[in-house]
Design a protein around this motif. Sequence first.
Motif, short mmCIF file in Angstrom:
data_model
loop_
_atom_site.label_atom_id
_atom_site.label_comp_id
_atom_site.label_asym_id
_atom_site.label_seq_id
_atom_site.Cartn_x
_atom_site.Cartn_y
_atom_site.Cartn_z
N LEU A 211 4.75 4.24 -15.25
CA LEU A 211 4.83 3.33 -14.12
C LEU A 211 3.54 2.52 -13.94
O LEU A 211 3.49 1.66 -13.07
N ASP A 212 2.53 2.79 -14.78
CA ASP A 212 1.30 2.00 -14.73
C ASP A 212 1.60 0.59 -15.19
O ASP A 212 2.24 0.37 -16.22
N GLY A 213 1.12 -0.37 -14.44
CA GLY A 213 1.33 -1.77 -14.80
C GLY A 213 2.68 -2.32 -14.38
O GLY A 213 2.93 -3.51 -14.54
N VAL A 214 3.55 -1.45 -13.87
CA VAL A 214 4.86 -1.90 -13.39
C VAL A 214 4.66 -2.45 -11.98
O VAL A 214 3.87 -1.90 -11.21
N PRO A 215 5.34 -3.52 -11.61
CA PRO A 215 5.20 -4.02 -10.24
C PRO A 215 5.47 -2.90 -9.23
O PRO A 215 6.34 -2.06 -9.44
N ALA B 139 6.91 -2.71 -6.38
CA ALA B 139 8.28 -2.60 -5.86
C ALA B 139 9.20 -1.88 -6.84
O ALA B 139 10.05 -1.08 -6.45
N VAL B 140 9.01 -2.12 -8.13
CA VAL B 140 9.82 -1.48 -9.17
C VAL B 140 9.47 0.01 -9.25
O VAL B 140 10.36 0.86 -9.32
N ALA B 141 8.18 0.32 -9.23
CA ALA B 141 7.74 1.72 -9.28
C ALA B 141 8.26 2.49 -8.07
O ALA B 141 8.74 3.62 -8.20
N LEU B 142 8.18 1.89 -6.89
CA LEU B 142 8.66 2.56 -5.68
C LEU B 142 10.17 2.74 -5.70
O LEU B 142 10.68 3.78 -5.27
N ALA B 143 10.88 1.76 -6.22
CA ALA B 143 12.35 1.89 -6.33
C ALA B 143 12.71 3.03 -7.27
O ALA B 143 13.63 3.81 -7.00
N ARG B 144 11.97 3.15 -8.37
CA ARG B 144 12.21 4.25 -9.33
C ARG B 144 11.90 5.59 -8.67
O ARG B 144 12.68 6.54 -8.79
N CYS B 145 10.79 5.69 -7.97
CA CYS B 145 10.43 6.93 -7.28
C CYS B 145 11.47 7.28 -6.23
O CYS B 145 11.86 8.45 -6.09
N ARG B 146 11.93 6.28 -5.50
CA ARG B 146 12.96 6.51 -4.48
C ARG B 146 14.23 7.05 -5.11
O ARG B 146 14.84 8.00 -4.61
N ALA B 147 14.64 6.45 -6.22
CA ALA B 147 15.88 6.88 -6.88
C ALA B 147 15.79 8.31 -7.39
O ALA B 147 16.73 9.09 -7.22
N VAL B 148 14.66 8.68 -8.00
CA VAL B 148 14.56 10.04 -8.54
C VAL B 148 14.38 11.07 -7.43
O VAL B 148 14.87 12.19 -7.55
N TYR C 184 11.92 14.37 -13.55
CA TYR C 184 12.68 13.14 -13.77
C TYR C 184 11.75 11.96 -14.09
O TYR C 184 12.10 11.08 -14.87
N LEU C 185 10.58 11.94 -13.47
CA LEU C 185 9.62 10.85 -13.71
C LEU C 185 8.81 11.06 -14.99
O LEU C 185 8.19 10.12 -15.48
N GLY D 179 0.79 -1.23 0.00
CA GLY D 179 0.00 0.00 0.00
C GLY D 179 0.82 1.27 0.00
O GLY D 179 0.27 2.37 0.02
N THR D 180 2.14 1.16 -0.05
CA THR D 180 2.99 2.35 -0.02
C THR D 180 2.76 3.23 -1.23
O THR D 180 2.70 4.46 -1.12
N LEU D 181 2.60 2.64 -2.40
CA LEU D 181 2.38 3.42 -3.61
C LEU D 181 1.08 4.22 -3.51
O LEU D 181 1.03 5.39 -3.87
N ALA D 182 0.03 3.61 -3.00
CA ALA D 182 -1.25 4.31 -2.82
C ALA D 182 -1.08 5.46 -1.83
O ALA D 182 -1.62 6.55 -2.03
N ARG D 183 -0.35 5.24 -0.76
CA ARG D 183 -0.11 6.29 0.23
C ARG D 183 0.73 7.42 -0.37
O ARG D 183 0.52 8.58 -0.07
N LEU D 184 1.66 7.06 -1.24
CA LEU D 184 2.50 8.07 -1.89
C LEU D 184 1.66 8.99 -2.76
O LEU D 184 1.90 10.20 -2.82
N LYS D 185 0.67 8.42 -3.43
CA LYS D 185 -0.19 9.22 -4.31
C LYS D 185 -1.03 10.23 -3.55
O LYS D 185 -1.52 11.20 -4.13
#
Length: 117
Positions: free
Chosen positions: A61-65, A67-76, A55-56, A14-20
């Motif tokens: 990121l739609d349809g991306v797992p 964990a991958v989307a969160l890792a990308r968000c974290r990196a940017v 950067y994003l 649920g981290t991605l939903a909370r991030l939004k």
Amino acid sequence: MGSCNEPAPSFPAGTLARLKTAASAEEFFVLLAVPYENKVLNVARLHILKRMGEYLDGDDLDGVPEAVALARCRAVLARAYEEFAAWSPLDRRVFKVLKDAVAPKRPAGFVPLDDLK
């Protein structure tokens, strides 16, 4: 502040939903486990988030797992933060109003050909 070379944390479900729905810059940093200093965030919070968005931009990121989307968000987010930890918002000028403040001025009475109808 920790190193950006640290292994990425595992994120709770649920981290991605909370991030939004995050309401502050601090929430982005906490949710994505990116270390920060208040003195940097207090000066450049909007600039950091705007740069993160730039950067994003174009990343689908739609349809991306999650964990991958969160890792990308974290990196940017970490990349944007490091930029503004090293440079001031005036040096980087991510907002139009700051870019326009240093744009070359037209001489008085100058009318570009494109403006003529």
